[in-house]
Design a protein around this motif. Structure first.
Motif, PDB file in Angstrom:
ATOM      1  N   GLY A 167       0.809  -1.226   0.000  1.00 28.88           N
ATOM      2  CA  GLY A 167       0.000   0.000   0.000  1.00 28.88           C
ATOM      3  C   GLY A 167       0.836   1.267   0.000  1.00 28.88           C
ATOM      4  N   ARG A 168       2.167   1.125  -0.136  1.00 31.31           N
ATOM      5  CA  ARG A 168       3.045   2.307  -0.167  1.00 31.31           C
ATOM      6  C   ARG A 168       3.126   2.870  -1.579  1.00 31.31           C
ATOM      7  NH1 ARG A 168       6.226   2.392   4.620  1.00 31.31           N
ATOM      8  NH2 ARG A 168       6.935   4.445   3.928  1.00 31.31           N
ATOM      9  N   ASN A 169       3.078   4.183  -1.687  1.00 31.14           N
ATOM     10  CA  ASN A 169       3.159   4.835  -2.994  1.00 31.14           C
ATOM     11  C   ASN A 169       4.620   5.160  -3.292  1.00 31.14           C
ATOM     12  OD1 ASN A 169       2.524   6.106  -5.369  1.00 31.14           O
ATOM     13  ND2 ASN A 169       2.067   8.057  -4.391  1.00 31.14           N
ATOM     14  N   MET A 170       5.304   4.287  -4.004  1.00 36.26           N
ATOM     15  CA  MET A 170       6.739   4.462  -4.235  1.00 36.26           C
ATOM     16  C   MET A 170       7.030   5.039  -5.623  1.00 36.26           C
ATOM     17  SD  MET A 170       8.299   0.992  -2.517  1.00 36.26           S
ATOM     18  CE  MET A 170       7.603  -0.138  -3.698  1.00 36.26           C
ATOM     19  N   LEU A 171       8.116   5.773  -5.709  1.00 36.77           N
ATOM     20  CA  LEU A 171       8.615   6.266  -6.989  1.00 36.77           C
ATOM     21  C   LEU A 171       9.458   5.144  -7.593  1.00 36.77           C
ATOM     22  CD1 LEU A 171       8.979   8.776  -8.869  1.00 36.77           C
ATOM     23  CD2 LEU A 171      11.032   9.307  -7.552  1.00 36.77           C
ATOM     24  N   LEU A 172       9.074   4.659  -8.781  1.00 38.30           N
ATOM     25  CA  LEU A 172       9.725   3.484  -9.367  1.00 38.30           C
ATOM     26  C   LEU A 172      10.692   3.860 -10.484  1.00 38.30           C
ATOM     27  CD1 LEU A 172       6.681   1.025  -9.689  1.00 38.30           C
ATOM     28  CD2 LEU A 172       8.244   1.334  -7.746  1.00 38.30           C
ATOM     29  N   TRP A 173      11.846   3.243 -10.467  1.00 33.43           N
ATOM     30  CA  TRP A 173      12.788   3.339 -11.583  1.00 33.43           C
ATOM     31  C   TRP A 173      12.254   2.460 -12.714  1.00 33.43           C
ATOM     32  CZ3 TRP A 173      16.837   6.298 -12.793  1.00 33.43           C
ATOM     33  CH2 TRP A 173      17.643   5.907 -13.866  1.00 33.43           C
ATOM     34  N   ASP A 174      12.456   2.887 -13.951  1.00 38.09           N
ATOM     35  CA  ASP A 174      11.893   2.175 -15.101  1.00 38.09           C
ATOM     36  C   ASP A 174      12.872   1.108 -15.621  1.00 38.09           C
ATOM     37  OD1 ASP A 174      10.297   1.412 -17.180  1.00 38.09           O
ATOM     38  OD2 ASP A 174      10.747   3.144 -18.447  1.00 38.09           O
ATOM     39  N   GLY A 175      13.057   0.049 -14.835  1.00 38.73           N
ATOM     40  CA  GLY A 175      13.945  -1.039 -15.241  1.00 38.73           C
ATOM     41  C   GLY A 175      13.209  -2.363 -15.212  1.00 38.73           C
ATOM     42  N   ALA A 176      13.752  -3.351 -15.915  1.00 35.51           N
ATOM     43  CA  ALA A 176      13.109  -4.673 -15.933  1.00 35.51           C
ATOM     44  C   ALA A 176      14.099  -5.738 -16.367  1.00 35.51           C
ATOM     45  CB  ALA A 176      11.904  -4.660 -16.874  1.00 35.51           C
ATOM     46  N   CYS A 177      13.744  -6.973 -16.055  1.00 37.61           N
ATOM     47  CA  CYS A 177      14.534  -8.145 -16.444  1.00 37.61           C
ATOM     48  C   CYS A 177      13.954  -8.691 -17.747  1.00 37.61           C
ATOM     49  CB  CYS A 177      14.448  -9.202 -15.333  1.00 37.61           C
ATOM     50  SG  CYS A 177      14.926 -10.853 -15.846  1.00 37.61           S
ATOM     51  N   ILE A 178      14.794  -8.815 -18.772  1.00 38.09           N
ATOM     52  CA  ILE A 178      14.276  -9.276 -20.077  1.00 38.09           C
ATOM     53  C   ILE A 178      13.756 -10.714 -19.999  1.00 38.09           C
ATOM     54  CG2 ILE A 178      15.603  -7.707 -21.544  1.00 38.09           C
ATOM     55  CD1 ILE A 178      17.623  -9.968 -21.996  1.00 38.09           C
ATOM     56  N   VAL A 179      14.311 -11.518 -19.097  1.00 34.39           N
ATOM     57  CA  VAL A 179      13.862 -12.909 -18.957  1.00 34.39           C
ATOM     58  C   VAL A 179      12.429 -12.945 -18.444  1.00 34.39           C
ATOM     59  CG1 VAL A 179      14.216 -15.091 -17.717  1.00 34.39           C
ATOM     60  CG2 VAL A 179      16.179 -13.811 -18.576  1.00 34.39           C
ATOM     61  N   HIS A 180      12.142 -12.150 -17.399  1.00 33.97           N
ATOM     62  CA  HIS A 180      10.811 -12.177 -16.799  1.00 33.97           C
ATOM     63  C   HIS A 180       9.786 -11.373 -17.594  1.00 33.97           C
ATOM     64  CE1 HIS A 180      13.139 -13.716 -13.325  1.00 33.97           C
ATOM     65  NE2 HIS A 180      12.044 -14.440 -13.176  1.00 33.97           N
ATOM     66  N   GLU A 181      10.269 -10.559 -18.541  1.00 31.94           N
ATOM     67  CA  GLU A 181       9.334  -9.846 -19.420  1.00 31.94           C
ATOM     68  C   GLU A 181       9.092 -10.610 -20.724  1.00 31.94           C
ATOM     69  OE1 GLU A 181      10.086  -5.587 -19.843  1.00 31.94           O
ATOM     70  OE2 GLU A 181       8.696  -5.401 -18.173  1.00 31.94           O
ATOM     71  N   PRO A 204       7.943 -12.340  -8.883  1.00 34.07           N
ATOM     72  CA  PRO A 204       7.392 -10.975  -8.938  1.00 34.07           C
ATOM     73  C   PRO A 204       8.111 -10.032  -9.899  1.00 34.07           C
ATOM     74  CG  PRO A 204       8.544 -11.335  -6.860  1.00 34.07           C
ATOM     75  CD  PRO A 204       8.442 -12.662  -7.537  1.00 34.07           C
ATOM     76  N   GLU A 205       9.213 -10.474 -10.532  1.00 34.49           N
ATOM     77  CA  GLU A 205       9.838  -9.673 -11.593  1.00 34.49           C
ATOM     78  C   GLU A 205       9.035  -9.756 -12.886  1.00 34.49           C
ATOM     79  OE1 GLU A 205      14.071 -10.166 -12.369  1.00 34.49           O
ATOM     80  OE2 GLU A 205      14.409 -10.709 -10.282  1.00 34.49           O
ATOM     81  N   SER A 206       8.063 -10.689 -12.941  1.00 36.64           N
ATOM     82  CA  SER A 206       7.236 -10.841 -14.148  1.00 36.64           C
ATOM     83  C   SER A 206       6.277  -9.660 -14.280  1.00 36.64           C
ATOM     84  CB  SER A 206       6.437 -12.144 -14.079  1.00 36.64           C
ATOM     85  OG  SER A 206       7.292 -13.256 -13.917  1.00 36.64           O
ATOM     86  N   GLU A 207       5.782  -9.476 -15.502  1.00 40.45           N
ATOM     87  CA  GLU A 207       4.860  -8.368 -15.757  1.00 40.45           C
ATOM     88  C   GLU A 207       3.519  -8.610 -15.066  1.00 40.45           C
ATOM     89  OE1 GLU A 207       5.695  -6.401 -19.956  1.00 40.45           O
ATOM     90  OE2 GLU A 207       5.605  -8.576 -20.134  1.00 40.45           O
ATOM     91  N   ASP A 208       2.799  -7.517 -14.854  1.00 36.09           N
ATOM     92  CA  ASP A 208       1.549  -7.550 -14.092  1.00 36.09           C
ATOM     93  C   ASP A 208       0.525  -8.527 -14.669  1.00 36.09           C
ATOM     94  OD1 ASP A 208      -0.048  -6.477 -11.921  1.00 36.09           O
ATOM     95  OD2 ASP A 208      -1.279  -5.557 -13.485  1.00 36.09           O
TER      96      ASP A 208
END
Length: 314
Positions: A167-181, A204-208
């Motif tokens: 429930g925390r509103n965090m500022l997210l860096w726009d990075g990702a793992c190509i394997v999990h995407e 949890p590195e996978s897309e929503d």
């Protein structure tokens, strides 16, 4: 499952003898090839490997994983020799967060607590207040006072998952793992139709959209434990396919199916090309010659050690 050849078995025996001779320990990630996992002293996910690296009495640590993991081992053991079989074994997620660009974000939000996922470079760790892994990320976020704003980097998918969980509103860096995407939702749903009794488990590195289909979401070790303790007998596994080796050893009677990737490839699953750069032969060569070695500036190691130590304490 991959089979281990006679040549590899001979090399494994020589490696074990060399390891004893040099008082070395081999730490391997679950995503490594099976023949490397079989010769490792310890196999784990990022959190377990970090703890093991902090506790070892060996003179030499050979890290069968990727660059940021070996760096973490060096940060926790500055006086020990840390080797990585292939220095080019990087990480798409770590590389998605360049230090200069990240420093700009930090400067823009100076009052934010900086939490970084362990899958980042030593430079990024040195800029952090806390480091986390997928195993303990929720606990780390919940340890931060609610009035504090948070920057979370570098994995936006893990970050979104944590926002939902905490429930925390965090500022997210726009990075990702190509394997999990790389997982295909369409192919996953088709596969599920073929195996309607299967449980879908995901990292949890996978897309929503992949996480929304999952019956269980967790770290690499979390998924292993879930499959071991579940009454179900069929699982579709959405993480790097290397995990299937250990998972199948744990539950030989259960059916494990790798989640399908968008691209057609030899295994029709999602594999990390960086993880697979390490081979048994490279592992032997690096211990025999004691190179390539991970070398970091002492001041950088001290700065990067603080947020890791805070994580281990929590």
């Amino acid at each position: 499952m991959n089979t281990i050849t006679t040549d590899n078995k001979s090399l494994q025996q020589r490696l074990k003898a060399l390891k004893e001779e040099k008082n070395a320990v081999i730490l391997a990630h679950y995503y490594q090839e099976p023949d490397i996992q079989e010769v490792a002293d310890f196999i784990g996910d990022s959190l377990e490997l970090a703890k093991k690296a902090a506790q070892t009495s060996a003179d030499i640590i050979v890290f069968a994983g990727v660059h940021f993991m070996a760096e973490t081992a060096k940060i926790l053991n500055p006086s020990k020799k840390v080797l990585l079989p292939d220095l080019n074994a990087g990480c798409s997620l770590a590389e998605s967060c360049p230090p200069d660009a990240f420093q700009n974000i930090k400067s823009e939000y100076p009052d934010h607590v900086v939490v970084t996922y362990i899958n980042c470079s030593a430079e990024i760790k040195a800029m952090s207040d806390l480091v986390c892994t997928s195993s303990n990320a929720e606990k780390i976020i919940n340890s931060i006072p609610e009035e504090k704003e948070i920057i979370f980097a570098p994995d936006k998918n893990l970050g979104r998952y944590l926002i939902e969980k905490t429930g925390r509103n965090m500022l997210l860096w726009d990075g990702a793992c190509i394997v999990h995407e790389a997982f295909s939702l369409d192919k996953l749903l088709e596969l599920y139709k073929e195996h309607p009794s299967a449980m879908i488990i995901a990292h949890p590195e996978s897309e929503d959209h992949i996480l929304k289909t999952a019956n269980y979401i967790g770290s690499t070790s979390g998924m292993l434990n879930f499959v071991k303790n579940s009454d179900h007998d069929t699982f579709i596994v959405a993480t790097e396919a290397g995990i299937l080796h250990q998972m199948q050893k744990d539950v030989p009677h259960k059916t494990l199916i790798p989640a399908p990737a968008k691209e057609d490839n030899t295994c029709a699953c999602s594999e990390c090309a960086f993880m697979k750069m390490n081979t048994l032969q490279k592992l032997y060569n690096c211990l025999e010659k004691e190179t390539p070695e991970i070398l970091l500036e002492e001041s950088l190691m001290k700065k990067a050690h603080l947020p890791i130590q805070r994580m281990l304490e929590i």
